[in-house]
Scaffold this active site. Structure first.
Site, PDB file in Angstrom:
ATOM      1  N   TRP A  31       0.855  -1.191   0.000  1.00  8.17           N
ATOM      2  CA  TRP A  31       0.000   0.000   0.000  1.00  8.17           C
ATOM      3  C   TRP A  31       0.888   1.236   0.000  1.00  8.17           C
ATOM      4  CZ3 TRP A  31      -5.023   0.133  -0.913  1.00  8.17           C
ATOM      5  CH2 TRP A  31      -5.724   1.313  -0.666  1.00  8.17           C
ATOM      6  N   PHE A  66      -1.307  -2.966   8.096  1.00  6.86           N
ATOM      7  CA  PHE A  66      -1.854  -3.804   9.162  1.00  6.86           C
ATOM      8  C   PHE A  66      -1.331  -5.233   9.065  1.00  6.86           C
ATOM      9  CE2 PHE A  66      -5.069  -5.792  11.845  1.00  6.86           C
ATOM     10  CZ  PHE A  66      -5.144  -4.873  12.874  1.00  6.86           C
ATOM     11  N   ASN A  90       3.322   2.619   5.222  1.00  9.37           N
ATOM     12  CA  ASN A  90       2.967   4.033   5.118  1.00  9.37           C
ATOM     13  C   ASN A  90       1.460   4.170   5.248  1.00  9.37           C
ATOM     14  OD1 ASN A  90       2.432   6.396   2.571  1.00  9.37           O
ATOM     15  ND2 ASN A  90       3.423   6.918   4.484  1.00  9.37           N
ATOM     16  N   GLU A  95     -10.046  11.065   5.927  1.00  2.00           N
ATOM     17  CA  GLU A  95     -11.170  11.760   6.549  1.00  2.00           C
ATOM     18  C   GLU A  95     -11.856  10.939   7.634  1.00  2.00           C
ATOM     19  OE1 GLU A  95     -13.785  13.039   3.447  1.00  2.00           O
ATOM     20  OE2 GLU A  95     -12.239  14.197   2.442  1.00  2.00           O
ATOM     21  N   THR A  96     -11.447   9.688   7.819  1.00  2.00           N
ATOM     22  CA  THR A  96     -12.112   8.826   8.803  1.00  2.00           C
ATOM     23  C   THR A  96     -11.129   8.403   9.890  1.00  2.00           C
ATOM     24  OG1 THR A  96     -11.578   6.753   7.682  1.00  2.00           O
ATOM     25  CG2 THR A  96     -13.564   7.921   6.928  1.00  2.00           C
ATOM     26  N   HIS A  98     -10.124   5.470  10.366  1.00  2.00           N
ATOM     27  CA  HIS A  98      -9.361   4.306   9.902  1.00  2.00           C
ATOM     28  C   HIS A  98      -7.865   4.496  10.139  1.00  2.00           C
ATOM     29  CE1 HIS A  98      -7.477   1.755   6.694  1.00  2.00           C
ATOM     30  NE2 HIS A  98      -8.296   0.875   7.258  1.00  2.00           N
ATOM     31  N   PHE A 123      10.439  -0.662  13.685  1.00  2.00           N
ATOM     32  CA  PHE A 123       9.237   0.017  13.202  1.00  2.00           C
ATOM     33  C   PHE A 123       9.631   1.084  12.184  1.00  2.00           C
ATOM     34  CE2 PHE A 123       5.856   3.216  13.611  1.00  2.00           C
ATOM     35  CZ  PHE A 123       4.724   2.436  13.588  1.00  2.00           C
TER      36      PHE A 123
END
EC number: 2.5.1.78
Length: 168
Positions: A31, A66, A90, A95-96, A98, A123
């Site tokens: 992602w 995740f 990354n 806007e949420t 999540h 990390f």
């Protein structure tokens, strides 16, 4: 901003342990590939520059940040000879909520792997407000967090080696 105008990937090579005999794993999120590939390249280049042999670097890809937790756990189980693993991802604020759930979950998951297992997991997950911040930290004006993660992995590999020596 603390990093404004600074390249945080500068380091004194004389302070880095000899890494020629170390073996590293790196689990990379697909992602935001533009960013994660830049982070991977920073880590890979830093390892090679510090003497790690290409054949001593194992790379796995996972779909998103995740999934880094599971990927790192399985890498630890599959390659017990690894000296450290870097988790590369990354997550960019949207806007949420999540963003918060993913960031918290990944952070806690990587922490749990470090507490519960013997192979350090570094990390290297950027959690930025926008793509420009991510670009600046994956090979841009603020350096490359992948480079920093690779150096941290070398130092933790040395710590792990030293701890085994003292344990007997």
């Amino acid at each position: 901003m603390a990093t404004e105008g600074n390249n945080l990937s500068q380091y004194d090579k004389n302070t880095i342990p000899n890494a020629k005999d170390f073996r590293f794993g790196i689990v990379v999120s697909e992602w935001n590939e533009e960013i994660t590939e830049g982070l991977f390249q920073g880590a890979f280049d830093a390892w090679i520059e510090n003497g790690v042999q290409k054949e001593n670097i194992v790379r796995w890809n996972v779909p998103g940040s995740f999934e880094l937790i599971y990927g790192c756990k399985k890498m630890q189980q599959s390659f017990e000879m690894l000296d450290a693993i870097v988790a590369v991802g990354n997550v960019i604020q949207g806007e949420t909520k999540h963003f918060d759930f993913v960031c918290d979950g990944v952070t806690q998951g990587i922490k749990d792997l470090n507490v519960q297992t013997d192979i350090p997991v570094i990390f290297c997950v950027l959690t930025d407000n926008n793509i420009e911040q991510s670009r600046a930290r994956s090979g841009g004006k603020h350096g490359n967090k992948g480079t920093e993660a690779a150096i941290a992995a070398i130092k933790m590999a040395q710590l792990r080696k030293d701890a085994k020596f003292y344990k007997g």
